[in-house]
Motif scaffolding. Structure first.
Motif, short mmCIF file in Angstrom:
data_model
loop_
_atom_site.label_atom_id
_atom_site.label_comp_id
_atom_site.label_asym_id
_atom_site.label_seq_id
_atom_site.Cartn_x
_atom_site.Cartn_y
_atom_site.Cartn_z
N UNK A 35 -6.50 4.40 0.86
CA UNK A 35 -5.54 5.31 1.18
C UNK A 35 -6.41 6.78 1.47
N UNK A 36 -5.72 7.30 2.40
CA UNK A 36 -6.20 8.86 2.68
C UNK A 36 -5.27 9.64 3.31
N UNK A 37 -5.63 10.95 3.42
CA UNK A 37 -4.76 11.78 4.03
C UNK A 37 -3.83 12.64 3.14
N UNK B 175 -3.48 4.18 5.58
CA UNK B 175 -3.88 3.01 4.61
C UNK B 175 -4.70 1.86 5.52
N UNK B 176 -6.13 1.79 5.35
CA UNK B 176 -7.34 1.17 5.99
C UNK B 176 -7.40 -0.09 5.20
N UNK C 130 -6.86 -1.64 12.15
CA UNK C 130 -6.41 -2.36 10.88
C UNK C 130 -6.06 -1.45 9.88
N UNK C 131 -5.10 -0.45 10.38
CA UNK C 131 -4.41 0.80 9.65
C UNK C 131 -2.83 0.78 9.62
N UNK C 132 -2.44 1.17 8.50
CA UNK C 132 -1.08 1.49 8.34
C UNK C 132 -0.71 2.78 8.24
N UNK D 76 -3.35 -3.89 -3.67
CA UNK D 76 -3.16 -2.24 -3.69
C UNK D 76 -4.13 -1.32 -3.43
N UNK D 77 -4.01 -0.05 -2.84
CA UNK D 77 -5.08 0.80 -2.68
C UNK D 77 -5.11 1.72 -3.93
N UNK D 78 -5.83 2.57 -4.01
CA UNK D 78 -6.02 3.32 -5.35
C UNK D 78 -5.26 4.75 -5.39
#
Length: 122
Positions: A6-8, A22-23, A77-79, A112-114
């Motif tokens: 995740x980023x942003x 979410x990549x 490949x991102x949501x 899951x992402x971090x």
């Protein structure tokens, strides 16, 4: 195996906007259901928004309906989770998760992402 990042996240004033990403790597997200969840200090993790894998149907928690928008970019490949008109009560760590079916409960997801911190404050 799917790895999610995740980023942003960040600090934003009330009424402001953020877009979370979410990549995925290791596999395409195209056929996975993806959910955005959040967890505020002292509270349980809650579902915010979901998007179906094949059908792409979107779902929103009542607390974010009309303010948040979930979308998918298959080429990247991102949501994404576009968050508008943010409120202090949106402050939380936001996580994305991937699984075989859309579920509102976190145990229904395999990957899951971090997490990324979102803070809404003046």
């Amino acid at each position: 195996q799917v790895q999610l990042v995740e980023s942003g996240g960040g600090l934003v004033q009330p009424g402001g906007s953020l877009r979370l990403s979410c990549t995925a790597s290791g596999s395409t997200l195209d056929f996975y259901a993806v959910g955005w969840f959040r967890q505020a200090p002292g509270k349980e993790r809650e579902g915010v928004s979901l998007i179906g894998g094949i059908d792409g149907i979107t779902y929103y928690a009542d607390s974010v309906k009309g303010r948040f928008t979930i979308s998918r970019d298959t080429a990247k490949n991102t949501v994404y989770l576009e968050m508008d008109n943010l409120r202090p009560e949106d402050t939380a760590v936001y996580y994305c998760a991937a699984g075989t079916q859309v579920r509102w409960y976190s145990a229904g997801y395999d990957y899951w992402g971090q997490g990324t911190q979102v803070t809404v404050s003046s």
